[in-house]
Structures are given as C-alpha cells and as structure tokens.
Design a protein around this motif. Sequence first.
Motif, PDB file in Angstrom:
ATOM      1  N   SER A 163       0.677  -1.191   0.066  1.00 53.91           N
ATOM      2  CA  SER A 163       0.126   0.211  -0.041  1.00 53.91           C
ATOM      3  C   SER A 163       0.991   1.328  -0.049  1.00 53.91           C
ATOM      4  CB  SER A 163      -1.192   0.110   1.043  1.00 53.91           C
ATOM      5  OG  SER A 163      -0.304  -0.192   2.098  1.00 53.91           O
ATOM      6  N   ALA A 164       2.023   1.419   0.582  1.00 60.69           N
ATOM      7  CA  ALA A 164       3.058   2.898   0.360  1.00 60.69           C
ATOM      8  C   ALA A 164       3.277   2.498  -1.226  1.00 60.69           C
ATOM      9  CB  ALA A 164       4.180   1.959   1.554  1.00 60.69           C
ATOM     10  N   ILE A 165       3.444   2.069  -2.006  1.00 57.16           N
ATOM     11  CA  ILE A 165       3.255   2.301  -3.283  1.00 57.16           C
ATOM     12  C   ILE A 165       2.367   2.714  -3.504  1.00 57.16           C
ATOM     13  CG2 ILE A 165       4.349   0.967  -5.541  1.00 57.16           C
ATOM     14  CD1 ILE A 165       5.964  -0.928  -4.277  1.00 57.16           C
ATOM     15  N   ASN A 166       1.430   1.593  -3.959  1.00 56.73           N
ATOM     16  CA  ASN A 166       0.081   1.983  -4.216  1.00 56.73           C
ATOM     17  C   ASN A 166      -1.477   2.436  -3.040  1.00 56.73           C
ATOM     18  OD1 ASN A 166      -2.551   2.666  -5.756  1.00 56.73           O
ATOM     19  ND2 ASN A 166      -1.725   2.223  -7.159  1.00 56.73           N
ATOM     20  N   ASP A 167      -1.266   3.628  -2.361  1.00 53.46           N
ATOM     21  CA  ASP A 167      -2.796   3.118  -2.209  1.00 53.46           C
ATOM     22  C   ASP A 167      -4.038   2.520  -2.511  1.00 53.46           C
ATOM     23  OD1 ASP A 167      -3.542   5.479  -2.537  1.00 53.46           O
ATOM     24  OD2 ASP A 167      -3.214   6.709  -1.409  1.00 53.46           O
ATOM     25  N   VAL A 168      -4.647   2.670  -3.580  1.00 52.58           N
ATOM     26  CA  VAL A 168      -5.149   1.187  -3.869  1.00 52.58           C
ATOM     27  C   VAL A 168      -5.410   0.732  -3.046  1.00 52.58           C
ATOM     28  CG1 VAL A 168      -6.624   0.833  -5.961  1.00 52.58           C
ATOM     29  CG2 VAL A 168      -5.769   2.995  -6.133  1.00 52.58           C
ATOM     30  N   ALA A 169      -4.688   0.031  -2.752  1.00 50.89           N
ATOM     31  CA  ALA A 169      -4.180  -1.574  -1.774  1.00 50.89           C
ATOM     32  C   ALA A 169      -4.672  -1.147  -0.678  1.00 50.89           C
ATOM     33  CB  ALA A 169      -2.453  -1.882  -2.336  1.00 50.89           C
ATOM     34  N   ARG A 170      -5.863  -1.770  -0.431  1.00 48.71           N
ATOM     35  CA  ARG A 170      -5.638  -1.858   0.801  1.00 48.71           C
ATOM     36  C   ARG A 170      -4.758  -2.643   2.015  1.00 48.71           C
ATOM     37  NH1 ARG A 170     -12.567  -2.890   1.157  1.00 48.71           N
ATOM     38  NH2 ARG A 170     -13.293  -2.052  -1.210  1.00 48.71           N
ATOM     39  N   TRP A 171      -4.144  -2.978   1.769  1.00 47.25           N
ATOM     40  CA  TRP A 171      -3.309  -4.123   2.453  1.00 47.25           C
ATOM     41  C   TRP A 171      -2.509  -4.491   1.998  1.00 47.25           C
ATOM     42  CZ3 TRP A 171      -7.846  -6.739   1.378  1.00 47.25           C
ATOM     43  CH2 TRP A 171      -9.266  -6.142   2.005  1.00 47.25           C
ATOM     44  N   ASP A 172      -0.888  -5.145   2.508  1.00 48.45           N
ATOM     45  CA  ASP A 172       0.550  -5.165   1.923  1.00 48.45           C
ATOM     46  C   ASP A 172       0.466  -6.620   1.675  1.00 48.45           C
ATOM     47  OD1 ASP A 172       1.422  -2.595   2.452  1.00 48.45           O
ATOM     48  OD2 ASP A 172       2.381  -3.409   4.451  1.00 48.45           O
ATOM     49  N   GLY A 173       0.866  -7.683   1.310  1.00 54.23           N
ATOM     50  CA  GLY A 173       0.920  -8.440   0.419  1.00 54.23           C
ATOM     51  C   GLY A 173       1.134  -9.747   1.337  1.00 54.23           C
ATOM     52  N   LEU A 174       1.182 -10.956   0.793  1.00 55.95           N
ATOM     53  CA  LEU A 174       1.304 -12.112   2.093  1.00 55.95           C
ATOM     54  C   LEU A 174       3.376 -12.200   2.504  1.00 55.95           C
ATOM     55  CD1 LEU A 174      -0.208 -14.113   3.465  1.00 55.95           C
ATOM     56  CD2 LEU A 174       0.611 -15.798   1.389  1.00 55.95           C
ATOM     57  N   VAL A 175       3.842 -11.580   1.627  1.00 55.90           N
ATOM     58  CA  VAL A 175       4.780 -11.986   2.500  1.00 55.90           C
ATOM     59  C   VAL A 175       5.174 -10.652   3.239  1.00 55.90           C
ATOM     60  CG1 VAL A 175       5.910 -12.872   0.141  1.00 55.90           C
ATOM     61  CG2 VAL A 175       5.735 -10.746   0.852  1.00 55.90           C
ATOM     62  N   PHE A 176       4.471  -9.987   3.049  1.00 56.44           N
ATOM     63  CA  PHE A 176       4.687  -8.403   3.860  1.00 56.44           C
ATOM     64  C   PHE A 176       3.582  -9.156   5.263  1.00 56.44           C
ATOM     65  CE2 PHE A 176       5.349  -6.594   0.280  1.00 56.44           C
ATOM     66  CZ  PHE A 176       6.979  -6.251   0.499  1.00 56.44           C
ATOM     67  N   GLY A 177       3.006 -10.208   6.008  1.00 60.24           N
ATOM     68  CA  GLY A 177       2.600 -10.095   6.975  1.00 60.24           C
ATOM     69  C   GLY A 177       1.212 -10.256   6.831  1.00 60.24           C
ATOM     70  N   ASP A 178       0.234  -9.344   5.906  1.00 56.76           N
ATOM     71  CA  ASP A 178      -1.276  -9.006   6.153  1.00 56.76           C
ATOM     72  C   ASP A 178      -1.821 -10.245   4.461  1.00 56.76           C
ATOM     73  OD1 ASP A 178      -0.503  -6.704   7.166  1.00 56.76           O
ATOM     74  OD2 ASP A 178      -0.950  -5.617   5.836  1.00 56.76           O
ATOM     75  N   THR A 179      -2.685 -10.968   4.857  1.00 61.08           N
ATOM     76  CA  THR A 179      -3.559 -11.908   4.168  1.00 61.08           C
ATOM     77  C   THR A 179      -4.459 -11.065   3.809  1.00 61.08           C
ATOM     78  OG1 THR A 179      -4.902 -11.591   6.237  1.00 61.08           O
ATOM     79  CG2 THR A 179      -3.289 -13.589   5.681  1.00 61.08           C
ATOM     80  N   GLY A 180      -5.111  -9.651   3.882  1.00 63.05           N
ATOM     81  CA  GLY A 180      -6.039  -8.989   3.028  1.00 63.05           C
ATOM     82  C   GLY A 180      -6.114  -9.449   2.051  1.00 63.05           C
ATOM     83  N   LEU A 181      -5.439  -8.968   1.524  1.00 57.77           N
ATOM     84  CA  LEU A 181      -4.663  -8.900  -0.389  1.00 57.77           C
ATOM     85  C   LEU A 181      -4.980  -9.869  -1.233  1.00 57.77           C
ATOM     86  CD1 LEU A 181      -4.140  -6.458  -2.405  1.00 57.77           C
ATOM     87  CD2 LEU A 181      -2.059  -6.802  -1.976  1.00 57.77           C
ATOM     88  N   PHE A 182      -4.133 -10.612  -0.196  1.00 60.64           N
ATOM     89  CA  PHE A 182      -4.096 -12.412  -0.653  1.00 60.64           C
ATOM     90  C   PHE A 182      -5.335 -12.716  -0.945  1.00 60.64           C
ATOM     91  CE2 PHE A 182      -3.730 -16.684  -1.072  1.00 60.64           C
ATOM     92  CZ  PHE A 182      -1.936 -16.915  -1.760  1.00 60.64           C
ATOM     93  N   VAL A 183      -6.192 -12.805   0.094  1.00 58.62           N
ATOM     94  CA  VAL A 183      -7.528 -13.177   0.085  1.00 58.62           C
ATOM     95  C   VAL A 183      -8.653 -12.742  -0.715  1.00 58.62           C
ATOM     96  CG1 VAL A 183      -9.793 -13.759   1.317  1.00 58.62           C
ATOM     97  CG2 VAL A 183      -6.963 -14.106   2.009  1.00 58.62           C
ATOM     98  N   ALA A 184      -8.001 -11.253  -0.959  1.00 58.32           N
ATOM     99  CA  ALA A 184      -9.297 -10.216  -2.224  1.00 58.32           C
ATOM    100  C   ALA A 184      -9.098 -10.851  -3.703  1.00 58.32           C
ATOM    101  CB  ALA A 184      -8.495  -9.040  -1.960  1.00 58.32           C
ATOM    102  N   GLN A 185      -6.893 -10.654  -3.899  1.00 60.55           N
ATOM    103  CA  GLN A 185      -6.780 -11.921  -4.887  1.00 60.55           C
ATOM    104  C   GLN A 185      -7.107 -12.971  -5.434  1.00 60.55           C
ATOM    105  OE1 GLN A 185      -6.259  -7.790  -5.972  1.00 60.55           O
ATOM    106  NE2 GLN A 185      -4.110  -9.257  -7.150  1.00 60.55           N
ATOM    107  N   ILE A 186      -7.450 -14.265  -4.182  1.00 55.89           N
ATOM    108  CA  ILE A 186      -8.193 -14.505  -4.931  1.00 55.89           C
ATOM    109  C   ILE A 186      -9.363 -15.364  -5.322  1.00 55.89           C
ATOM    110  CG2 ILE A 186      -8.100 -17.484  -3.996  1.00 55.89           C
ATOM    111  CD1 ILE A 186      -5.772 -17.078  -4.154  1.00 55.89           C
ATOM    112  N   ILE A 187      -9.925 -14.667  -4.842  1.00 55.24           N
ATOM    113  CA  ILE A 187     -11.202 -14.209  -4.875  1.00 55.24           C
ATOM    114  C   ILE A 187     -11.718 -13.634  -6.281  1.00 55.24           C
ATOM    115  CG2 ILE A 187     -13.643 -12.936  -4.484  1.00 55.24           C
ATOM    116  CD1 ILE A 187     -12.926 -13.042  -0.956  1.00 55.24           C
ATOM    117  N   GLY A 188     -10.624 -12.204  -6.837  1.00 54.04           N
ATOM    118  CA  GLY A 188     -10.945 -12.136  -7.677  1.00 54.04           C
ATOM    119  C   GLY A 188     -10.928 -12.684  -9.180  1.00 54.04           C
ATOM    120  N   ILE A 189      -9.230 -13.469  -8.889  1.00 57.31           N
ATOM    121  CA  ILE A 189      -8.835 -14.628 -10.190  1.00 57.31           C
ATOM    122  C   ILE A 189     -10.230 -15.370 -10.247  1.00 57.31           C
ATOM    123  CG2 ILE A 189      -7.935 -16.535 -10.133  1.00 57.31           C
ATOM    124  CD1 ILE A 189      -5.436 -14.657  -8.795  1.00 57.31           C
TER     125      ILE A 189
END
Length: 414
Positions: free
Chosen positions: A335-361
């Motif tokens: 999210s520090a690169i682009n705040d459109v992302a509400r969460w950081d990725g899984l490798v940074f300890g957050d799960t929200g973005l990863f789950v949302a990406q799987i749902i989107g796919i």
Amino acid sequence: MIDTGSTAFVMIAAAFVFIMTPGLAFFYGGLVRRKNVVNTMMACVAIMGLSVVMWGLFGYSLAFGGNHGGIIGDFRWLGLNGVGMEAGPYADGIPHLVFCAFQMMFAMITPALITGAVVGRMRFKALFLFIALWSIVVYYPMAHMVWGEGGLLASLGSVDFAGGNVVHISSGVSALVLAIALGRRRGYEVMTYRVHNIPFVVLGAALLEFGWFGFNAGSALSANGLAAHAFMTTAIASATALLSWMLVDVIRNGRPTLVGASTGLVVGLVAITPGAGFVPIWSSFIIGAVVSPLCYFGVALIKKKLRIDDALDAFGCHGIGGIWGGIATGLFGQSAINDVARWDGLVFGDTGLFVAQIIGIVVTIAVAIVGTLICMGIVKLFTPLRVSVREEQLGMDQSQHGESAYPSFNGLDQ
C-alpha cells in the motif's frame, strides 16, 4: 484542473496500447501455417474496427457509466454523450475523453487475444459475432467490476493495476473454453504444425512490448512517479521472463529458440500487468523468473496431456500468466507504493490482499466460463462455429477471405 503533461502522456500511452493489436496480429500470424496467415491477422484487424465502434456507442457507458449491483453500468454516456473535454470521475488531471480513449484500447486488445486459440478452424462470421457478444457479456462487466465506480471486485479489495483479471485471465479462460468446444484441428495428433514466419513473431513481440509500456505505465493515468515505477517493473519482469524461458529451453531441448525467447518476453509482460503499480521493483525479478516455467509446463500439460488444441497458447500464456500475476500481486503488493491497495501482500504479513486477489481470480474465471458458453450458444443459433472439412483443408485464407498471404507468381503477374 487539467494537467497538460499528464494529458499528453496518457494520449501517447493510448496510442502505444493501440499498436499492440496489430502487433498481436504479427505475433499470431507468424506462428500459424502459411494458408491461415491472412485469416489469423484479419481477426485482429476486424476487432480494431468492431471494438472502437461498440465502445463509442455503448461499451464505455456500460463499463464505466453509473453502477448497478457492482456488476455493470448504464447508458448515461450512450454515444459518448456527456463525455467531454473536462475531467471525468476517474482521473482529475486529464479530460474525460482521454480516459475513455485509453480504456478503449484495452477493449480492443482483450478480445483479440482470444483469437489465438481458435486459428485454422473457426468460421470468421462466427468469430466476429462471438467477439461482439463476448465484449458485452464478459469484458464490459469485468471492466466495471474491477475499475468502475462501485465495482464488485474493487469493493472487496481486489486490485488489478492494468488488466490481469480484466484482460488476461478473462480472455485466456474464454479462449480455453472456446478451443475445447470447437475441438482439435484435423490431423492435430499426427501432423506437425510448424511456425511459418519467425521474424513475424519477433516483430509482433517487439510491438507488444512497446505498446505494453503504455499499457502499464499509462494506467497510472498521470505523468508521475507511479507511472515510472510501473514502467520499470514492466521492463524487468519481461526481461527476466525472456531469460527464464531461454533457460528452460536449454534445459529441456539443449538449445534456446527465438520463438521461445519471444514468448517468454510476452508472458513476463502478462504476469507483471496486475501488479505493475503495486509491487516493489525487486519482486518483478521473481514474478518474471517464475512465470516462464509455469507457462512452459502449463502449455505442455494442456496440449500433450489434456490434448486440448489451444492453437497459439492463449490460455497457456495469458490465462496461466495472468493468474500467476494476480497471485503475485497478493504476495508482493504494498500500500506504500499505491494506496489503492488496502493491505500489504502476504510476504509482508497481511492476508487481506492475498485473499481478495484469490476471490478476484475465481470470480473472473467463473464470469469468463459462463459468459463464453452463453455467447457460443447464441452464435450457434445463427451460424456453425466451425468451418467444413474442405474449408479447413483448403485453408482459412482462401475459404474465408479469398486471399493468400503468399501468392504464387509465374513471372507474368504485373
């Protein structure tokens, strides 16, 4: 307030994205047999006309005008009425018409990707009608769900910087469904289908990468640091994937191939597209390195094990590459690169973005499968999907268009 620098940048980026469709025509045209070159390229050329007319009449309004259930827009901008020189709701610094034009080029290249799966056997009339319906049933709703105001997937937190879901997964999955429905080319398992023009393939790949810089960097919708970031992640991922494909070629076959290197370049571009403006630059090396073996062995699985005739690997490259790109965005996004992302990725300890990406796919795959089946069902009411045995043997160029890419000269032609 309109920013003239950003306006010029996005208009140029739109022109870059336009060149991707004729680039794809060369890329696909070089890969097919001599007797099907014109038909393969004509599919892309016809879409260059069809997509623009549909977008201007009603496509843009359905994709971006208003919101109904997070799935589709309405007809408020029918015929681009109300889309003018002032800033619109999607970008403050550029005219509404410029945003519309930029998105129009995405609506052009996306259905063209599907055509690679059906070369050599799908009736041109059926393909043309299918693409028109598919744009309405699949593309416009997907564009709205991901990028439109109140879009369903965007509201869930799924992000897609430049079209991993909207462009690549949707077209790749639809191409696979269409290839299965059409069946294999006659003689598929006993005949060798050789690449007939490798220079065409390289030219097409080069034009695709040229356009892709506009595709990804332009999706920042402003001449700013985010555009520069997306430009660099795009360059690195494509270059790394090119080298990665060459390495796989050497390990598997003992030597690198020019077609393989060109294909690796393209799948690297596919993979970085959803995350180009979300992932750190260092991760683009990983995204590019991983996508080539994924697509290489994915193509082998589809063609050799499942015996599905995805002729030019539309799903093998765009479907698989797009899915990996969406997952990678969930892994590495910040999210520090682009705040459109509400969460950081899984490798940074957050799960929200990863789950949302799987749902989107998953949602994108479902929409593409159902939408493709609907479109095929409607087309079959008007015309057979596949050409006759004689037409296929004669070649699509002669049977569908009465033209030849390489006419035989007898010395008397003027």
